[in-house]
Structures are given as C-alpha cells and as structure tokens.
Scaffold this active site. Structure first.
Site, mmCIF file in Angstrom:
data_model
loop_
_atom_site.group_PDB
_atom_site.id
_atom_site.type_symbol
_atom_site.label_atom_id
_atom_site.label_comp_id
_atom_site.label_asym_id
_atom_site.label_seq_id
_atom_site.Cartn_x
_atom_site.Cartn_y
_atom_site.Cartn_z
ATOM 1 N N GLN A 65 0.835 -1.205 0.000
ATOM 2 C CA GLN A 65 0.000 0.000 0.000
ATOM 3 C C GLN A 65 0.874 1.261 0.000
ATOM 4 O OE1 GLN A 65 -3.473 0.926 0.614
ATOM 5 N NE2 GLN A 65 -3.505 2.258 2.394
ATOM 6 N N ARG A 109 8.060 5.626 1.263
ATOM 7 C CA ARG A 109 7.879 6.050 2.666
ATOM 8 C C ARG A 109 8.529 5.085 3.649
ATOM 9 N NH1 ARG A 109 1.626 5.058 4.436
ATOM 10 N NH2 ARG A 109 1.398 2.934 3.706
ATOM 11 N N HIS A 121 0.766 12.679 0.551
ATOM 12 C CA HIS A 121 -0.434 12.327 1.327
ATOM 13 C C HIS A 121 -0.554 13.259 2.543
ATOM 14 C CE1 HIS A 121 -3.393 9.847 3.328
ATOM 15 N NE2 HIS A 121 -3.260 8.842 2.471
ATOM 16 N N ASP A 126 -13.161 9.516 0.887
ATOM 17 C CA ASP A 126 -11.976 8.989 0.192
ATOM 18 C C ASP A 126 -12.237 9.168 -1.290
ATOM 19 O OD1 ASP A 126 -9.724 7.732 -0.641
ATOM 20 O OD2 ASP A 126 -10.078 5.852 0.432
ATOM 21 N N GLU A 143 -4.518 15.905 -0.753
ATOM 22 C CA GLU A 143 -3.299 15.333 -1.333
ATOM 23 C C GLU A 143 -3.137 15.756 -2.786
ATOM 24 O OE1 GLU A 143 -3.549 11.043 -0.705
ATOM 25 O OE2 GLU A 143 -4.962 11.428 0.912
HETATM 26 O O1 LIG Z 1 -2.800 4.033 6.794
HETATM 27 P P1 LIG Z 1 -1.756 4.363 5.786
HETATM 28 O O2 LIG Z 1 -1.198 3.189 5.048
HETATM 29 O O3 LIG Z 1 -0.674 5.265 6.339
HETATM 30 O O4 LIG Z 1 -2.460 5.235 4.672
HETATM 31 C C1 LIG Z 1 -3.351 6.205 4.994
HETATM 32 C C2 LIG Z 1 -4.650 6.000 4.257
HETATM 33 O O5 LIG Z 1 -4.477 6.412 2.922
HETATM 34 C C3 LIG Z 1 -5.664 6.436 2.169
HETATM 35 O O6 LIG Z 1 -5.351 6.898 0.877
HETATM 36 C C4 LIG Z 1 -6.241 5.044 2.100
HETATM 37 O O7 LIG Z 1 -7.466 5.081 1.365
HETATM 38 C C5 LIG Z 1 -6.449 4.501 3.494
HETATM 39 O O8 LIG Z 1 -6.895 3.173 3.403
HETATM 40 C C6 LIG Z 1 -5.183 4.584 4.304
HETATM 41 O O9 LIG Z 1 -5.390 4.199 5.642
#
Ligand SMILES: O=P(O)(O)OC[C@H]1O[C@@H](O)[C@H](O)[C@@H](O)[C@@H]1O
Length: 284
Positions: free
Chosen positions: A91, A96, A166, A210, A260
């Site tokens: 993800q 990062r 983000h 989202d 973002e």
């Molecule tokens: O929790 P993370 O991996 O730091 O990312 C933050 C969030 O980012 C968002 O873009 C996602 O839709 C979420 O699911 C996610 O929790």
C-alpha cells in the site's frame, strides 16, 4: 550561501538546516527560517512531519504513528511512491519506507532549502526491479512550504508509476472544507460508485471521505475549521485526493483532513526521462 553534502553528523546550522535525532533515534532534518517558521523532515520516508508557518497551524501526525524505521510514519507529508493506494506493491509504495539521504542545503534570504534523495537498491529492487532516482527539494519560507519532486528513470527500460503527497493537515474535520474542485470528475470509493463530477462549491468531511478528483486545478483552498485558510498550489500534480477515515480511526479523525496532490494516472518514463512536480502550501 550553499553548503554541499550535509551528512547526519555534519550540522549546517548557519543555513537554517540542522540534522538531529528525532523520535525513536531516527535522524531528522530541522529547518528554521530567519523569519520565524520551522519544519522537520524525517529521513526515514523523506516525511515532513512538521510545518509551522508564521501565524499558522502545524501539520498533523496520527497518534498511531510509529517511529521505528520499519513502518511508514503516518502523518505529516508522507510520499506514496511509486504506487498510490493498493496494488502489486505494498500500500502506497515503498518510498515512505526508505531512508532518504541529504544532498545539498542552502539558504536563500534567510529561508532554508534542503534536497533529499533516494535511489534504487536491493530493498526497492526486490519489489520493483527498476533503476530510479527521486530528488525532493524542500524550501521553507515564513508562510509557505515548497516541495519539488523529481523522479528520474535511470534504467535502460521504461517504467510507470503513480504517486501522491499524502498531506495530513491539522483541522477540525467537522468544520473543514475545500474549495476549488467543482467540476472535476471524481473517483469516489464511497459513497457514490457512479463517479459523477463534483457539483459542490466546497467539499466537506461530514463522514468517511476517500475521493480522487481528476484533472484538478493548480490551486485549491482548505479552510481547516480552526481559523486558517491554506492555499494549496501545484504544478504537474494533476489530481487531488480528499481523505478522512471517520470512524475507521476513531481516536483522531476529528483532528485532521488529508488534501493530497496526486498523480493517479500512470506517469510513463522512458530511460533518462524525468517527471517533476511542485507543491506550494501557504497561509495568509
Ligand atoms: O494508513 P496508511 O497506510 O498510512 O495510509 C493512509 C490512508 O491512505 C488512504 O489513501 C487510504 O485510502 C487509506 O486506506 C489509508 O489508511
């Protein structure tokens, strides 16, 4: 003044750029402007965890953020690179999770500027078998923070990527709103799967949000519900994402919103080609 090749042990305080030990013993870069603003960047993830402009609020770091050099830092301005969201890679990609190194630092009329970079290595190659260079230039002014991200294909074969900054803004989610996205086509995970164009003058965060806004404008305005309007400008970040997890993160969702700058559609880079995008966030 220009100071070349700062390292962890080498302090360059006179340029307003200083490397020190942060949470969990992780190295972080402190930026101090002669005009009263401050910022900090963890080299782990190249993550800007704090931006305190004159007369403005700091960024937001989630209370569940860990500083152990293993898991990404959740908060501030994390990089999603070379993949935004879920996909073949982990993800939000691996940028990062990597240790960025400090390149040049300089001072322009009292304002510190630092350049961080990562390139491919065994860790990234195990997931994404390409040679690349990512350069992240960060400039702190009294009321603004500018970042320029350059991704260069240093491989002999083409690759494609998606990426976002983000950014977690401290906010009262119930009172926050974003202006400037009217008319953009949306990719909305919830609640509306038909992905209409945004019809509202201002986007709000009444519950789980989202949503990707495609072909977003070069400037949007975030009213953080705490008394500030933050101008978010960009060059070449073609899309905008609004995110608030609502009850999925009950402990903190009230206190931030993510706005973002994003590149959702794939950036295709041929060997030697680069992609450059600029973000400029400022308070009045
Ligand atoms: O929790 P993370 O991996 O730091 O990312 C933050 C969030 O980012 C968002 O873009 C996602 O839709 C979420 O699911 C996610 O929790």
């Amino acid at each position: 003044m220009r100071t070349a090749r700062a390292t962890f042990s080498q302090e360059t305080a006179s340029s307003g750029v200083r490397i020190t030990e942060g949470n969990g013993g992780l190295p972080k870069v402190l930026l101090n402007s002669a005009h009263g603003s401050e910022a900090e960047i963890y080299l782990f993830g190249g993550c800007i965890t704090s931006w305190k402009p004159v007369n403005g609020k700091d960024l937001f770091v989630r209370p569940d953020a860990v500083f152990n050099g293993q898991k990404p830092i959740s908060g501030g301005i994390p990089h999603c690179f070379p993949q935004f969201g879920p996909g073949p890679l982990q993800q939000h990609g691996f940028g990062r999770n990597m240790n960025w190194s400090v390149g040049d630092s300089e001072n322009i009329e009292g304002n510190p500027v630092v350049t961080l970079e990562i390139k491919d290595g065994p860790y990234s190659r195990s997931m994404w078998d390409f040679s690349f260079l990512a350069i992240y230039k960060v400039e702190l002014n009294s009321k603004s923070l500018t970042t320029i991200l350059t991704i260069k294909n240093t491989d002999k074969k083409p690759f494609s990527l998606s990426t976002t900054l983000h950014t977690y803004f401290r906010a009262s989610a119930a009172g926050a709103s974003v202006k400037g996205l009217k008319g953009c086509k949306t990719l909305n995970k919830d609640p509306d799967p038909v992905n209409p164009s945004e019809e509202r003058e201002v986007g709000t965060f009444p519950g789980f949000v989202d949503c990707v806004y495609l072909d977003a404008p070069g400037e949007v305005h975030l009213d953080n519900g705490l008394g500030d309007v933050i101008t978010i400008q960009n060059t070449n970040w073609s899309d905008t994402v609004l995110w608030n997890p609502h009850l999925q993160m009950e402990a903190c969702y009230r206190d931030f919103v993510c706005v973002e700058n994003a590149k959702i559609g794939k950036v295709e880079l041929q060997p030697e080609q680069s992609w450059v995008a600029k973000q400029h966030i400022s308070v009045a």
